[in-house]
Every structure is written in C-alpha cells, then in structure tokens.
Design a protein around this motif. Structure first.
Motif, mmCIF file in Angstrom:
data_model
loop_
_atom_site.group_PDB
_atom_site.id
_atom_site.type_symbol
_atom_site.label_atom_id
_atom_site.label_comp_id
_atom_site.label_asym_id
_atom_site.label_seq_id
_atom_site.Cartn_x
_atom_site.Cartn_y
_atom_site.Cartn_z
ATOM 1 N N VAL A 201 29.301 28.090 -68.351
ATOM 2 C CA VAL A 201 30.508 28.313 -69.148
ATOM 3 C C VAL A 201 31.655 28.387 -68.159
ATOM 4 C CG1 VAL A 201 31.729 29.837 -70.734
ATOM 5 C CG2 VAL A 201 29.244 29.662 -70.870
ATOM 6 N N ASP A 202 32.603 27.475 -68.279
ATOM 7 C CA ASP A 202 33.736 27.455 -67.350
ATOM 8 C C ASP A 202 34.912 26.772 -68.045
ATOM 9 O OD1 ASP A 202 35.540 27.078 -65.187
ATOM 10 O OD2 ASP A 202 33.863 27.024 -63.780
ATOM 11 N N LEU A 203 36.018 27.480 -68.118
ATOM 12 C CA LEU A 203 37.191 26.906 -68.785
ATOM 13 C C LEU A 203 37.789 25.740 -68.007
ATOM 14 C CD1 LEU A 203 38.750 30.191 -70.137
ATOM 15 C CD2 LEU A 203 38.398 28.143 -71.514
ATOM 16 N N LEU B 222 25.421 38.388 -57.841
ATOM 17 C CA LEU B 222 26.834 38.563 -57.500
ATOM 18 C C LEU B 222 27.252 37.753 -56.282
ATOM 19 C CD1 LEU B 222 27.001 42.436 -57.946
ATOM 20 C CD2 LEU B 222 27.521 40.674 -59.637
ATOM 21 N N PHE B 223 28.497 37.305 -56.318
ATOM 22 C CA PHE B 223 29.066 36.621 -55.156
ATOM 23 C C PHE B 223 29.447 37.684 -54.125
ATOM 24 C CE2 PHE B 223 32.432 34.649 -52.687
ATOM 25 C CZ PHE B 223 31.922 33.384 -52.462
ATOM 26 N N HIS B 224 30.182 38.695 -54.584
ATOM 27 C CA HIS B 224 30.598 39.801 -53.705
ATOM 28 C C HIS B 224 29.579 40.918 -53.913
ATOM 29 C CE1 HIS B 224 34.380 37.594 -53.279
ATOM 30 N NE2 HIS B 224 34.311 37.406 -54.565
ATOM 31 N N LYS B 225 28.469 40.781 -53.220
ATOM 32 C CA LYS B 225 27.318 41.627 -53.537
ATOM 33 C C LYS B 225 27.431 43.037 -52.957
ATOM 34 C CE LYS B 225 22.303 40.925 -53.508
ATOM 35 N NZ LYS B 225 22.083 40.876 -54.948
ATOM 36 N N ASP C 112 34.808 26.553 -72.570
ATOM 37 C CA ASP C 112 35.273 27.515 -73.579
ATOM 38 C C ASP C 112 35.379 28.871 -72.896
ATOM 39 O OD1 ASP C 112 36.034 28.513 -76.037
ATOM 40 O OD2 ASP C 112 34.072 28.308 -76.984
ATOM 41 N N ASN C 113 36.095 29.782 -73.534
ATOM 42 C CA ASN C 113 36.148 31.130 -72.996
ATOM 43 C C ASN C 113 34.823 31.820 -73.291
ATOM 44 O OD1 ASN C 113 36.802 33.918 -72.450
ATOM 45 N ND2 ASN C 113 38.936 33.277 -72.563
ATOM 46 N N ILE C 114 34.311 32.531 -72.314
ATOM 47 C CA ILE C 114 32.995 33.165 -72.513
ATOM 48 C C ILE C 114 33.002 34.124 -73.701
ATOM 49 C CG2 ILE C 114 33.386 35.045 -70.838
ATOM 50 C CD1 ILE C 114 30.225 34.298 -70.211
ATOM 51 N N VAL C 115 34.151 34.739 -73.979
ATOM 52 C CA VAL C 115 34.190 35.706 -75.092
ATOM 53 C C VAL C 115 34.070 35.011 -76.453
ATOM 54 C CG1 VAL C 115 35.541 37.390 -73.764
ATOM 55 C CG2 VAL C 115 36.721 35.825 -75.308
ATOM 56 N N ASN D 130 26.423 35.190 -50.908
ATOM 57 C CA ASN D 130 25.381 36.125 -51.358
ATOM 58 C C ASN D 130 24.690 35.684 -52.635
ATOM 59 O OD1 ASN D 130 25.389 38.040 -49.330
ATOM 60 N ND2 ASN D 130 27.237 39.002 -50.150
ATOM 61 N N ARG D 131 25.237 34.685 -53.308
ATOM 62 C CA ARG D 131 24.573 34.190 -54.516
ATOM 63 C C ARG D 131 23.216 33.581 -54.187
ATOM 64 N NH1 ARG D 131 27.417 35.062 -58.802
ATOM 65 N NH2 ARG D 131 29.614 34.521 -58.933
ATOM 66 N N ARG D 132 22.967 33.363 -52.876
ATOM 67 C CA ARG D 132 21.676 32.758 -52.516
ATOM 68 C C ARG D 132 20.507 33.719 -52.759
ATOM 69 N NH1 ARG D 132 24.084 33.992 -47.577
ATOM 70 N NH2 ARG D 132 22.800 35.030 -45.995
ATOM 71 N N ASN E 48 27.404 38.254 -63.747
ATOM 72 C CA ASN E 48 28.229 38.761 -62.640
ATOM 73 C C ASN E 48 29.188 39.837 -63.172
ATOM 74 O OD1 ASN E 48 30.424 37.447 -63.831
ATOM 75 N ND2 ASN E 48 30.337 35.703 -62.453
ATOM 76 N N GLY E 49 30.118 40.250 -62.311
ATOM 77 C CA GLY E 49 31.008 41.353 -62.689
ATOM 78 C C GLY E 49 31.865 41.030 -63.905
ATOM 79 N N ASN E 50 32.508 39.853 -63.898
ATOM 80 C CA ASN E 50 33.392 39.486 -65.015
ATOM 81 C C ASN E 50 32.631 39.381 -66.336
ATOM 82 O OD1 ASN E 50 35.058 38.912 -62.719
ATOM 83 N ND2 ASN E 50 36.355 37.690 -64.061
ATOM 84 N N ALA F 263 25.663 49.105 -55.100
ATOM 85 C CA ALA F 263 26.298 49.982 -56.099
ATOM 86 C C ALA F 263 26.745 49.167 -57.315
ATOM 87 C CB ALA F 263 27.486 50.696 -55.467
ATOM 88 N N ARG F 264 27.353 48.019 -57.055
ATOM 89 C CA ARG F 264 27.863 47.207 -58.165
ATOM 90 C C ARG F 264 26.695 46.597 -58.965
ATOM 91 N NH1 ARG F 264 31.254 42.563 -59.257
ATOM 92 N NH2 ARG F 264 30.733 41.546 -57.309
ATOM 93 N N THR F 265 25.675 46.137 -58.258
ATOM 94 C CA THR F 265 24.501 45.580 -58.941
ATOM 95 C C THR F 265 23.917 46.622 -59.897
ATOM 96 O OG1 THR F 265 24.010 44.268 -56.970
ATOM 97 C CG2 THR F 265 22.239 44.469 -58.578
ATOM 98 N N GLY G 132 42.701 34.863 -64.317
ATOM 99 C CA GLY G 132 44.011 34.214 -64.460
ATOM 100 C C GLY G 132 43.881 32.699 -64.457
ATOM 101 N N ARG G 133 42.998 32.205 -63.592
ATOM 102 C CA ARG G 133 42.780 30.748 -63.564
ATOM 103 C C ARG G 133 42.215 30.273 -64.903
ATOM 104 N NH1 ARG G 133 41.094 31.462 -58.437
ATOM 105 N NH2 ARG G 133 38.862 31.359 -58.827
ATOM 106 N N GLY G 134 41.260 31.044 -65.414
ATOM 107 C CA GLY G 134 40.659 30.691 -66.699
ATOM 108 C C GLY G 134 41.692 30.690 -67.823
#
Ligand code: PTJ
Length: 232
Positions: free
Chosen positions: A166-168, A88-91, A184-187, A128-130, A62-64, A94-96, A23-25
């Motif tokens: 890449v960051d809007l 991942l930030f929220h590591k 720019d938008n990553i897409v 956790n990005r460390r 990452n997830g996004n 399972a998600r990895t 949403g921020r992006g």
C-alpha cells in the motif's frame, strides 16, 4: 490522521521520519481526491485474493501503520488467516515491544518479530528491515507491506515471494517492485479489504485465481498515475 501520528510519536511508536513520510503521502492523496479510486479498489480485491490463496501470508507492521490502523490490520489478518510481524526501518526493542503491545490490545494473539532467537536476515539489504522472523516473513509466501522504502520489497520479490504493498506514491520503489500495488491511503485500503474479504471468503479457489489472472498490476498503476496527473 495527523493527530493519530503525533500521538503515536509522543508514545514512541512513530519515528520523526514517519511524520515526514505521512506528508509525502498526503501530497499524492490530495491529487487523487482523497478517495479510493476504482483502480485502487481493483488492486485491493486482487490483494485479498492473493492473501486468501496463499499457503502462508503475513502482514508487516511498522510505526505509521500501527498508529493509523492497528485494529483494522488485526481484523484483516484474522479474516485472511495471515500472520502479523513487527518490522521496523528505525529499529529499537522498545518500539518493537510498544507496537506489539498495541496489536495485542487490538486482538492479535500472535505477533512475530519479537523473539531475537528467531531472527533471520534477508540478504542484500543494508537497513534494519533485513531482520525478519524465521517463522514469520522468512517462511511466508505472500508478504503485505505498507508505507515503506523499496529495498526490502525488491529483495523479497527476488526471493520468490509475492509482495502486496500500500503506497500512495505509484512511483516509489516499493510500489514499482510489488506484485500487487494498492495506490490508496492505508486508512481507506484496510477497511475496504476487510469488507472485500468478507465477500470473497465464500468464493471458491478458481474464482479467486481468475480475479488475479484478470488483474494487471502495471496497467493498474499506470491508470492511477494518469489520475494523479489529472489531479495536477
Ligand atoms: O516505523 P519504521 O521505523 O519502520 O519507519 C517507517 C517509515 C514510514 C518512516 C519508513 O518506512 C520510511 O521512511 O518510508 P518512506 O520511504 O518514507 O516511504 C513511505 C511511503 O508511504 C511514501 O511513498 C509515502 O508516499 C507513502 N505513504 C505515506 N503515508 C501513507 C502512504 N501510503 C499510504 N497511506 C498513507 N497514509
């Protein structure tokens, strides 16, 4: 994009915080006219040059980013001979693993960040990005990051690595700390970079170096910010 992220959330790839980040992006994307500006394109070109010139480059996923453009990220990694690492930030394991599975499905042959025996730590970060792969991000000289919080970028730069982001939001800490900031938008950014890499891979090293020399990141970000101001 929203549907992809919601689907990613349902599958356990995207965290709820990732929906807020999107949403921020979007806010910045509306102000930029939801298009790749000429400044973003110049940054995308400089970023491809940097990836092609690096001894070891890596794309941090990452997830996004996995939910939005996993296939394109794998193609870009192949075109620029860059590695791929899940970070991942929220590591969670399972998600990895779920993200790595998607990347493999899209054609990635090697994915770093999965083997806990290869875990190494970036100093000075509390998130956790460390935790990074000693054969991946830790070993690379150029790191491509997208949609993330600034502390890791600042630390990577302090470690002497080159960071492409890449960051809007050109005012985010990640954007401000990077060597090449793609507003720019990553897409849109990744497909552009794939096309650019197809052209630049034929050029010699001196041409690529000259492109980087001609690129002024601070000036480029400033121009993006002026466009956002005009959008307001
Ligand atoms: O998957 P994880 O656990 O690694 O977590 C990922 C998120 C995105 C939740 C995490 O890194 C985070 O909270 O990031 P931030 O601090 O919200 O930063 C995300 C940045 O990306 C913001 O500056 C947004 O403006 C920007 N952004 C959001 N969507 C896009 C974007 N930039 C480019 N393209 C987008 N589609």
């Amino acid at each position: 994009m929203r549907e992809k992220l919601v689907e990613g959330f349902r599958k356990g790839i995207v965290v709820p915080q990732g929906l807020i980040a999107h949403g921020r992006g979007e806010t910045f994307d509306y102000l930029l006219g939801e298009r790749t500006t000429r400044y973003a394109y110049d940054a995308e070109k400089a970023a491809v040059c940097l990836l092609l010139l690096s001894n070891e480059s890596i794309i941090s996923i990452n997830g996004n980013t996995a939910a939005l453009c996993a296939r394109d990220l794998v193609i870009l990694s192949n075109h620029t001979k860059s590695g791929i690492e899940v970070n991942l930030f929220h590591k969670s394991t399972a998600r990895t693993n779920a993200i790595a599975k998607i990347l493999r499905k899209e054609g990635a042959t090697e994915v770093s960040g999965l083997n806990t025996k290869l875990k190494s730590v970036i100093k000075g970060i509390s998130s956790n990005r460390r935790y990074v792969d000693k054969n991946g991000i830790m070993k690379s000289d150029t790191i491509f990051v997208a949609l993330e919080d600034g502390d890791r970028t600042e630390s990577l730069v302090k470690m002497g690595k080159q960071v492409i982001s890449v960051d809007l939001n050109p005012l985010s800490r990640t954007a401000m700390a990077s060597d090449v900031t793609i507003v720019d938008n990553i897409v849109r950014a990744i497909p552009n970079m794939i096309k650019i890499s197809e052209q630049l891979v034929k050029r010699d090293k001196s041409y690529l170096l000259q492109q980087i020399k001609n690129f002024d990141n601070k000036e480029n970000m400033h121009k993006s910010l002026l466009l956002i101001r005009r959008g307001i």
